[in-house]
Design a protein around this motif. Structure first.
Motif, short mmCIF file in Angstrom:
data_model
loop_
_atom_site.label_atom_id
_atom_site.label_comp_id
_atom_site.label_asym_id
_atom_site.label_seq_id
_atom_site.Cartn_x
_atom_site.Cartn_y
_atom_site.Cartn_z
N UNK A 16 0.89 -1.16 0.00
CA UNK A 16 0.00 0.00 0.00
C UNK A 16 0.92 1.20 0.00
N UNK A 17 0.75 2.07 -1.00
CA UNK A 17 1.75 3.11 -1.19
C UNK A 17 1.76 4.11 -0.04
N UNK A 18 2.99 4.36 0.47
CA UNK A 18 3.17 5.49 1.38
C UNK A 18 4.60 5.98 1.17
N UNK A 19 4.82 7.24 1.49
CA UNK A 19 6.14 7.85 1.25
C UNK A 19 7.23 7.06 1.97
N UNK A 20 6.96 6.70 3.24
CA UNK A 20 7.98 6.02 4.04
C UNK A 20 8.36 4.69 3.40
N UNK A 21 7.31 3.93 3.04
CA UNK A 21 7.54 2.62 2.43
C UNK A 21 8.31 2.77 1.12
N UNK A 22 7.93 3.77 0.35
CA UNK A 22 8.59 4.02 -0.95
C UNK A 22 10.08 4.30 -0.74
#
Lengths: 259, 403
Positions: free
Chosen positions: B66-72
């Protein structure tokens, strides 16, 4: 003001370890005496016992008599600090005080002891000591610059100026040129020649040519083996030690056959 | 020409006819030696290309979950490390790839270590600035600020009143007094350890207990301060001395803080005294200078920059303490200049109280705003102290140049 030095059966210890054994030597006032010998033979240890610097190290002690003129500096009740004001010392590596300017370094012997000097008197002392150390012309325009900014040879002469500024009777030099280039070494050797007019000078050196050049008398120290005490093997006029030594060990050392 | 060349004996022919021709023999140095000077390098733009590819890959991978800035960012970083290793391994050689791999890991560790600091500063600044900009925040205390005022400012948008003047004064007074207590004790202890003790039992015991003191929880130091002062005052009162009977006051907090400060001061100054070269001490002794004068005028001036920096860091460490001040100096809403009488507030305690017990329990926004602004001021003070430590270290450092 120059004084003679006489050692009588002097033993120097580090804790229980006997480092130098049974030295008997008479050093005349206003002369240059060189100590030569292989590394670890006790030259420096003996030199440091001449102004009671030896006992700064934990457990170090000295037995025997050491007379400055007629006063035994190891007699009970003698204050080592007083001895050190009479016997100055120049170390192997130049060690000007890094927090002080050139001028303050020269005056260190007075300033650190809390002596109050008038400005003009201090100026006189600085100029006289720096002229005495052949450094005046090189630093007279930058006396307030840090002493550690000078070159190695200049720093060593600054240390000599610092020592002569307090007018000792004897100056001890522990391999003063070993960290210096030949030009600076020459400057220091010339200086030693001038200083002997006023001071008794004892110099430890690894450089036998230097001993031959600057000294009138030479003492040869040697050590029988690791863990054995160092001993003074021979003490005579420098030209005798180098040309016609009476002891075989000395002969082998000065001719380069060992060590 | 060629005839004469042929007649010359070549090294191979001299070596012996049975051996294989020299050219065929593999030269072991060839494995190490590149054929051209630029062989083992990749163009500068490859790094950017790899980064872009890693960013795309990271976006794709994070979108799978699930896209999130941190994960990216995390996926980008991981895939950058892997891709650049593979690229270097295939295009250059294994040695360079391993080198680059570890270099990337080191940079990554640095960034991860920096994240909390940046995040803390960012959140405190962004939330704290509005409160700090409130007129009179630094110049007023909390006297007369009650729930109705806070309720009014939250409901009707009037200015948030009240400030941290009393807390700043309290913090500075308590920390200054703690410094005045601990620096002489700590400095003299380290002078004993370095200059006088010769590695004896006492010195080893002192070092051991200083290490133990470093680990004392600050609340224990606070309880100690309160108990010690309470005992001292009750003893003094029973002897009829005119001393206050309540131990809750600024000086008690300063005593508690100095328990935390002394070991830090001892440790830092001890290190600084030890690095002063022995040659300088000997030079001073050889001039006929006594030991205490040598310490006072040669050793300490040479080490003063490090000592000053260490003391400032010790101050920075204790100025943020909450618990020991809360139990020793209490909490008040007005300014108290007297270290020896009455309760005192320090900034961390003020922050704690504004969060935990808002002035108006139902309308806590103004209290929280004040707490964040006070936290910002505290961070600024600590940063300022660190800056001062650096300036002091630079000013007092032994002069190296000037040739």
């Amino acid at each position: 003001m120059s004084k003679s030095i006489t050692a009588k059966d002097l033993n120097v210890y580090y804790g229980d370890f006997l480092a130098v054994e049974g030295v008997n030597i008479e050093i005349a006032a206003r002369s240059v005496t060189a100590f030569i010998g292989p590394s670890g033979c006790g030259k420096t240890t003996f030199l440091r016992s001449l102004n009671r610097m030896h006992e700064v190290l934990p457990g170090a002690r000295v037995e025997g008599e050491l007379l400055l003129d007629d006063d035994n500096i190891y007699a009970p009740g003698v204050d080592p600090v007083t001895v050190r004001t009479m016997v100055g010392m120049v170390f192997q590596r130049p060690n000007p005080f890094p927090t002080m300017s050139i001028r303050e370094n020269v005056l260190a012997g007075y300033k650190l002891n809390g002596a109050r000097l008038s400005r003009s008197r201090a100026d006189e002392i600085v100029e006289e000591a720096l002229r005495g150390a052949n450094l005046w012309n090189e630093v007279k325009d930058r006396l307030d610059n840090p002493g550690s900014g000078l070159s190695g040879g200049q720093q060593q002469r600054l240390c000599i100026a610092r020592t002569v500024a307090v007018k000792p009777d004897v100056i001890l030099m522990d391999e003063p040129c070993s960290a210096l280039d030949p030009i600076s070494t020459l400057a220091i050797e010339d200086l030693i020649g001038e200083l002997k007019q006023d001071y008794t000078i004892v110099i430890v050196t690894h450089n036998m040519q230097q001993a031959a050049r600057v000294s009138e008398k030479t003492a040869f120290f040697n050590i029988a083996g690791t863990g054995k005490p160092g001993k003074m093997i021979e003490y005579d006029d420098t030209h005798v030690i180098f040309n016609n030594p009476s002891n075989e060990q000395t002969e082998r050392y000065v001719s380069g056959k060992f060590g | 020409m060629s005839q004469t060349d042929q007649k010359q004996p070549t090294p191979t022919s001299v070596e012996g006819p049975a051996g294989p021709p020299a050219q065929r023999r593999p030269d072991p140095a060839a494995a190490l030696r590149p054929r051209s000077l630029t062989q083992n390098s990749i163009p500068w733009w490859v790094g950017l290309v790899v980064l872009a590819a890693a960013a795309v890959l990271g976006a794709a991978l994070s979108a799978l979950i699930s896209f999130s800035i941190a994960l990216w960012l995390i996926f980008t970083a991981v895939s950058y490390v892997i891709i650049s290793y593979v690229v270097t391994r295939t295009r250059v050689n294994r040695r360079k790839a391993t080198d680059g791999f570890w270099k990337n890991l080191v940079y990554l560790a640095f960034i991860v270590a920096l994240l909390p600091l940046v995040s803390v500063i960012w959140s405190v600044v962004s939330v704290g600035v509005p409160g700090l900009l409130e007129p009179g925040f630094l110049a007023s205390d909390m006297r007369g600020i009650d729930g109705s005022i806070d309720q009014q400012s939250q409901e009707e948008g009037t200015a948030v009143l009240g400030g941290i003047r009393h807390a700043m004064i309290g913090s500075l007074l308590i920390t200054l007094t703690a410094t005045l207590i601990s620096v002489p004790i700590g400095l003299m202890t380290s002078i004993y350890l370095v200059e006088y003790s010769r590695g004896g039992t006492l010195a080893r015991a002192i070092t051991f207990f200083v290490d133990v003191m470093t680990g004392i929880p600050s609340i224990v130091a606070g309880l100690f301060g309160a108990a010690a002062m309470g005992w001292f005052l009750s003893t003094a009162n029973s002897l009829g001395l005119p001393l206050p009977s309540r131990s809750t006051m600024g000086i008690t907090a300063a005593v508690a803080l100095s328990v935390l400060m002394i070991p830090v001061v001892v440790r830092t100054t001890e290190e600084m005294l030890r690095v002063v070269p022995n040659e300088l001490r000997e030079a001073s002794y050889a001039l006929g200078v006594r030991k205490w004068r040598t310490i006072l005028k040669v050793v300490i001036p040479t080490a003063i920059s490090g000592i000053a920096a260490g003391v400032t860091l010790a101050i920075a460490r204790v100025i943020g303490e909450t618990a020991p001040i809360l139990v020793t100096a209490g909490f008040v809403v007005y300014t108290n200049w007297n270290m020896f009488q009455g309760w005192m507030t320090a900034l961390p305690v003020y922050i704690y109280r504004q969060f935990q017990n808002p002035t108006s329990p139902n309308f806590s926004d103004p209290s929280h705003q004040r707490a964040w602004a006070a936290a910002l001021v505290l961070i600024l003070i600590v940063m300022g102290l660190n800056l001062i430590a650096r300036i002091i270290a630079a000013l007092f450092a032994p002069k190296k140049t000037g040739r």
